[in-house]
Write a protein that holds these residues in place. Structure first.
Motif, PDB file in Angstrom:
ATOM      1  N   GLY A 262      -7.740   4.578  -3.413  1.00  0.00           N
ATOM      2  CA  GLY A 262      -6.510   3.817  -3.629  1.00  0.00           C
ATOM      3  C   GLY A 262      -5.866   3.359  -2.345  1.00  0.00           C
ATOM      4  O   GLY A 262      -4.887   2.605  -2.372  1.00  0.00           O
ATOM      5  N   VAL A 263      -6.404   3.807  -1.187  1.00  0.00           N
ATOM      6  CA  VAL A 263      -5.911   3.348   0.109  1.00  0.00           C
ATOM      7  C   VAL A 263      -6.757   2.162   0.555  1.00  0.00           C
ATOM      8  O   VAL A 263      -7.982   2.252   0.620  1.00  0.00           O
ATOM      9  CB  VAL A 263      -5.970   4.476   1.157  1.00  0.00           C
TER      10      VAL A 263
ATOM     11  N   VAL B  22      -0.148   3.045   6.430  1.00  0.00           N
ATOM     12  CA  VAL B  22      -1.170   3.100   5.388  1.00  0.00           C
ATOM     13  C   VAL B  22      -0.872   2.004   4.371  1.00  0.00           C
ATOM     14  O   VAL B  22       0.218   1.973   3.778  1.00  0.00           O
ATOM     15  CB  VAL B  22      -1.180   4.475   4.694  1.00  0.00           C
ATOM     16  N   VAL B  23      -1.818   1.115   4.160  1.00  0.00           N
ATOM     17  CA  VAL B  23      -1.662   0.043   3.175  1.00  0.00           C
ATOM     18  C   VAL B  23      -2.375   0.458   1.890  1.00  0.00           C
ATOM     19  O   VAL B  23      -3.572   0.779   1.905  1.00  0.00           O
ATOM     20  CB  VAL B  23      -2.241  -1.285   3.697  1.00  0.00           C
ATOM     21  N   LEU B  24      -1.624   0.472   0.785  1.00  0.00           N
ATOM     22  CA  LEU B  24      -2.187   0.853  -0.507  1.00  0.00           C
ATOM     23  C   LEU B  24      -2.835  -0.354  -1.174  1.00  0.00           C
ATOM     24  O   LEU B  24      -2.475  -1.505  -0.902  1.00  0.00           O
ATOM     25  CB  LEU B  24      -1.091   1.429  -1.408  1.00  0.00           C
ATOM     26  N   ALA B  25      -3.756  -0.078  -2.057  1.00  0.00           N
ATOM     27  CA  ALA B  25      -4.426  -1.172  -2.769  1.00  0.00           C
ATOM     28  C   ALA B  25      -3.530  -1.752  -3.858  1.00  0.00           C
ATOM     29  O   ALA B  25      -3.572  -2.948  -4.143  1.00  0.00           O
ATOM     30  CB  ALA B  25      -5.735  -0.674  -3.381  1.00  0.00           C
ATOM     31  N   ASP B  26      -2.704  -0.897  -4.486  1.00  0.00           N
ATOM     32  CA  ASP B  26      -1.851  -1.334  -5.593  1.00  0.00           C
ATOM     33  C   ASP B  26      -0.463  -1.725  -5.096  1.00  0.00           C
ATOM     34  O   ASP B  26      -0.079  -1.439  -3.956  1.00  0.00           O
ATOM     35  CB  ASP B  26      -1.723  -0.217  -6.634  1.00  0.00           C
ATOM     36  N   ASP B  27       0.295  -2.352  -5.993  1.00  0.00           N
ATOM     37  CA  ASP B  27       1.695  -2.668  -5.752  1.00  0.00           C
ATOM     38  C   ASP B  27       2.410  -1.387  -5.314  1.00  0.00           C
ATOM     39  O   ASP B  27       2.348  -0.367  -6.001  1.00  0.00           O
ATOM     40  CB  ASP B  27       2.311  -3.197  -7.061  1.00  0.00           C
ATOM     41  N   PRO B  28       3.097  -1.410  -4.172  1.00  0.00           N
ATOM     42  CA  PRO B  28       3.722  -0.177  -3.670  1.00  0.00           C
ATOM     43  C   PRO B  28       4.817   0.371  -4.568  1.00  0.00           C
ATOM     44  O   PRO B  28       5.232   1.532  -4.404  1.00  0.00           O
ATOM     45  CB  PRO B  28       4.277  -0.595  -2.302  1.00  0.00           C
TER      46      PRO B  28
ATOM     47  N   SER C   6       4.496   0.421  -7.948  1.00  0.00           N
ATOM     48  CA  SER C   6       3.902   0.787  -9.228  1.00  0.00           C
ATOM     49  C   SER C   6       3.828   2.307  -9.379  1.00  0.00           C
ATOM     50  O   SER C   6       3.840   3.058  -8.396  1.00  0.00           O
ATOM     51  CB  SER C   6       2.497   0.192  -9.356  1.00  0.00           C
ATOM     52  N   ASN C   7       3.739   2.764 -10.627  1.00  0.00           N
ATOM     53  CA  ASN C   7       3.617   4.204 -10.889  1.00  0.00           C
ATOM     54  C   ASN C   7       2.330   4.757 -10.291  1.00  0.00           C
ATOM     55  O   ASN C   7       2.297   5.907  -9.833  1.00  0.00           O
ATOM     56  CB  ASN C   7       3.658   4.471 -12.400  1.00  0.00           C
ATOM     57  N   ALA C   8       1.273   3.933 -10.285  1.00  0.00           N
ATOM     58  CA  ALA C   8       0.013   4.391  -9.708  1.00  0.00           C
ATOM     59  C   ALA C   8       0.177   4.685  -8.219  1.00  0.00           C
ATOM     60  O   ALA C   8      -0.345   5.690  -7.707  1.00  0.00           O
ATOM     61  CB  ALA C   8      -1.072   3.335  -9.916  1.00  0.00           C
ATOM     62  N   SER C   9       0.913   3.825  -7.510  1.00  0.00           N
ATOM     63  CA  SER C   9       1.143   4.051  -6.081  1.00  0.00           C
ATOM     64  C   SER C   9       2.049   5.253  -5.850  1.00  0.00           C
ATOM     65  O   SER C   9       1.845   6.028  -4.904  1.00  0.00           O
ATOM     66  CB  SER C   9       1.753   2.803  -5.449  1.00  0.00           C
TER      67      SER C   9
ATOM     68  N   PHE D 277      -3.897 -10.853  -0.058  1.00  0.00           N
ATOM     69  CA  PHE D 277      -3.841  -9.572   0.634  1.00  0.00           C
ATOM     70  C   PHE D 277      -3.758  -8.440  -0.384  1.00  0.00           C
ATOM     71  O   PHE D 277      -3.378  -8.668  -1.545  1.00  0.00           O
ATOM     72  CB  PHE D 277      -2.603  -9.510   1.550  1.00  0.00           C
ATOM     73  N   PRO D 278      -4.065  -7.204   0.027  1.00  0.00           N
ATOM     74  CA  PRO D 278      -3.813  -6.063  -0.862  1.00  0.00           C
ATOM     75  C   PRO D 278      -2.331  -6.009  -1.220  1.00  0.00           C
ATOM     76  O   PRO D 278      -1.471  -6.284  -0.373  1.00  0.00           O
ATOM     77  CB  PRO D 278      -4.221  -4.852  -0.008  1.00  0.00           C
TER      78      PRO D 278
END
Length: 716
Positions: free
Chosen positions: A458-459, A478-484, A486-489, A423-424
């Motif tokens: 990124g979503v 809203v499900v993010l593509a990255d680890d929730p 993470s700094n990117a998220s 999964f994402p």
């Protein structure tokens, strides 16, 4: 005069002092509430209500009470890692129905549908919603029940399950901290017993601090619980671990300071040919002299910890009461109970070999002589090394990934790894966008919001809006593509997602919540708290040093040294964990906590050396000679205390928790720098270089003519 009076009173009435302590300790231990009752892992309780994430949580509690609690993903896969068969898929969905029908206390619902199956066909992610927030008792109790029931129902099916999500992560974190407390306590006791036994060659001295500080720890825990009850606040799960290392570290420091000066005085009396029982006189003198240093050191630490009260993050402010109480009680212990016990023990304290004799040829005597002759060489050499370490601090990068900081074999981490394969990564903790209208909400008005969120890079996916029961609010997951975590998220939610959400539904309030949004607010507030706490603590420490040393330039020198120690320490942490071990980031709380520990506790050693430097300068010795005497006599004290304290904090690296390992290594390095470079070398070197200006406006007695630039006129 005050410390001399305290010393004389305690030494004259040791049994009364001990009895008073025993009665007070028993009363606190028996009648104080349990600190566990005021400890919570619910981070929501520590957040200001003005945070957007807090506002979103409030909206969720009001309009979506069945969906606003802690969440979890119960991941179901085949034990052989093969794709799920149709029968397996049905078994997984039946598991959700079975768990839902079980009416597990603390669980609102367990949902499974065809949408719960992964695109690769290898996993099913059943959604669990709890009745409460992560860290609440009913949620904590429900997590192992869910895990156990799922395992039992899948037994014999070829399927296995794992629960992750914020509720499970909190339970596993608490368990990890409980285990860490045991590891820290055992390691700390072993370190203190071994090092004190080796340094003083006395089993009595080795055991005594462990027993006394163990009792003080129970008293401090009880008093902290009393304060929490009186002022109605909660403390975080990390407080107990920190209290253990602070009390054993600082407490051992104070006891070692007194032991070294007491032993030095006894040796001086023996060298002078005294034949009477001088233990009490030596103890009064030592308690008086060291009492001023210990009181100043404790006050410095207390003020530094008190600066945390200015922070807006509850996770920081709630650390302050326990730490302040710990240091204050340890100060009273060092000034009263410890001298009283020493008085009762008398000559038996140093059994079996006695206090021994001073040796004129020690490494520290050689270092002191070298500093007296070439202070500039030491100042430049140490300065270059510390500045080089400090340069790495610019590469500091934070992480809010609390899951990633747990040991890799933690159940919630293993379940997340399984989830992440199919999964994402953002499915672990979806971001929640709430819309609240002043009246009935038109479903069509939500279309621009969903479209805007879907178009954010990124979503991964945006769920259809879910209306509230009264029709005035809506929830969009809203499900993010990255680890929730993470700094990117965090950057994604802080910028594009909030920008897309705000104003997307004219006339309605739109707020963004969820774990990622919470950490966005924590990150912003932590930066603001850091900008406030750092300078306030620094100014307060400078004022205390100025009052202690009665000088202008000396405290400024010490403050610069302490600041350099902190930056160099942070650089060492960056060097090891980011460059050496390849960590993605360093726990977001490390800089501010490290600052307080290194600045406050590391100042103990600077105060001890600076006090001795001032004492010898006031006695009439030249600045270079004062530096030599201070290093020869007090550097061993600092080195011994620093070694014990550094190894005490280093025990945090044995816990398996990344954030405690970073803190333990950082404080250990900071203390080592302060104890082996800053206090015994750099500070005396600067005092020798700056000469009388270092102590201005303090005046000096008539200069002592030693007849030799290297030796003092009296035994020391």
């Amino acid at each position: 005069m005050m410390f001399a009076y305290i010393a004389r009173t305690v030494v004259a009435h040791p049994w009364q002092v001990i009895a008073t302590w025993v009665v007070a300790a028993i009363a606190v231990i028996l009648f104080a509430p349990s600190l566990d009752d005021y400890t919570t892992g619910n981070q929501q309780t520590f957040l200001p209500s003005a945070f957007e994430s807090s506002e979103a949580q409030a909206v969720g509690n009001e309009y979506f009470p069945s969906l606003s609690g802690a969440t979890g993903s119960l991941v179901v896969v085949r034990a052989d890692a093969a794709p799920l068969t149709p029968a397996d898929q049905q078994t997984a969905l039946n598991l959700a129905t079975s768990l839902q029908n079980s009416a597990i206390p603390g669980v609102v619902g367990v949902q499974g549908s065809p949408a719960s199956l992964s695109a690769d066909g290898k996993a099913a992610a059943l959604q669990v919603v709890f009745d409460g927030q992560p860290g609440d008792d009913q949620v904590n109790d429900a997590v192992p029940v869910i895990r156990g029931d799922a395992e039992q129902q899948l037994n014999g099916t070829g399927l296995v399950s794992g629960l992750t999500g914020n509720a499970a992560i909190q339970v596993d974190t608490t368990a990890a901290y409980d285990n860490a407390d045991k590891v820290i306590t055992i390691a700390t006791v072993i370190v203190i017993l071994a090092l004190l036994g080796l340094i003083f060659r006395s089993p009595v001295i080795a055991v005594l601090p462990v027993l006394v500080i163990g009792v003080v720890l129970s008293v401090v825990t009880g008093l902290t619980a009393v304060l929490a009850d009186l002022f109605d606040f909660k403390v975080s799960t990390s407080l107990q671990s920190i209290l253990v290392v602070v009390l054993f570290g600082v407490g051992t420091d104070y006891i070692v300071f007194l032991l070294f000066r007491y032993r030095e005085r006894l040796r001086q009396q023996a060298a002078a040919g005294s034949t009477t029982d001088t233990h009490r006189e030596a103890l009064v003198f030592s308690t008086d002299v060291v009492g001023r240093v210990v009181a100043s050191s404790a006050l410095t630490v207390i003020v530094a910890f008190a600066a945390l009260l200015l922070a807006k993050l509850g996770s920081l402010t709630t650390l302050a009461p326990g730490l302040i109480v710990a240091v204050a009680v340890m100060l009273v212990t060092a000034l009263t109970l410890i001298p009283a016990v020493f008085t009762v023990l008398g000559r038996h304290l140093f059994w079996p070999l006695g206090p021994g004799h001073d040796s004129p040829h020690t490494p520290f005597a050689s270092i002191g002589a070298a500093i007296g002759h070439r202070p500039a060489v030491f100042a430049i050499a140490i300065g270059v090394v510390l500045i080089a370490l400090a340069a790495f601090a610019s590469g500091y990068k934070s992480t809010y990934n609390t899951l990633g900081e747990l040991p890799s074999d933690t159940p919630s981490q293993q379940a997340f790894d399984t989830l992440d394969q199919s999964f994402p990564a953002g499915a672990l903790s979806p971001t929640q966008v709430y819309v609240v209208a002043p009246g009935p909400l038109d479903p069509a008005s939500l279309t621009p919001l969903v479209t805007a969120l879907t178009q954010v890079p990124g979503v991964s996916s945006v769920a259809p809006p879910r209306p509230s029961q009264d029709g005035r609010a809506a929830l969009v997951n809203v499900v993010l593509a990255d680890d929730p975590y993470s700094n990117a998220s965090l950057d994604l939610v802080e910028g594009p997602i909030r920008d897309a959400a705000h104003g997307a539904v004219p006339g309605s309030e739109v707020v963004v919540g969820g774990q990622t949004s919470t950490f966005v607010d924590v990150r912003a507030q932590l930066a603001a708290d850091t900008r406030l706490v750092f300078p306030v603590a620094a100014v307060a420490i400078a004022l205390i040093l100025a009052l202690l040393l009665l000088a202008v330039l000396a405290p400024l020198n010490l403050l610069v040294c302490v600041a350099l120690t902190f930056v160099a320490t942070l650089g060492a942490v960056v060097l090891l964990f980011l460059h050496g071990l390849g960590y993605d980031g360093i726990d977001f709380s490390i800089p501010i906590v490290l600052y307080l520990f290194v600045v406050a506790i590391g100042t103990d050693y600077n105060i001890l050396l600076a006090s001795r430097l001032r004492e010898e300068f006031r006695n009439g010795y030249t600045p270079r000679e004062a530096a030599r005497i201070a290093v020869s006599n007090d550097a061993p004290t600092v080195a011994a205390a620093g070694l014990i304290l550094a190894l005490t904090f280093a025990s945090l690296t044995l816990t398996g928790l990344a954030n405690l390992a970073e803190l333990g290594f950082g404080v250990a390095i900071g203390v080592a720098i302060a104890a082996f470079a800053m206090a015994p070398m750099l500070v005396p070197s600067l005092s020798a270089l700056e000469r009388r200006a270092f102590w201005w406006p303090s005046r000096q007695k008539a200069t002592v003519d030693t007849g030799d630039d290297r030796e003092p006129a009296v035994p020391r």
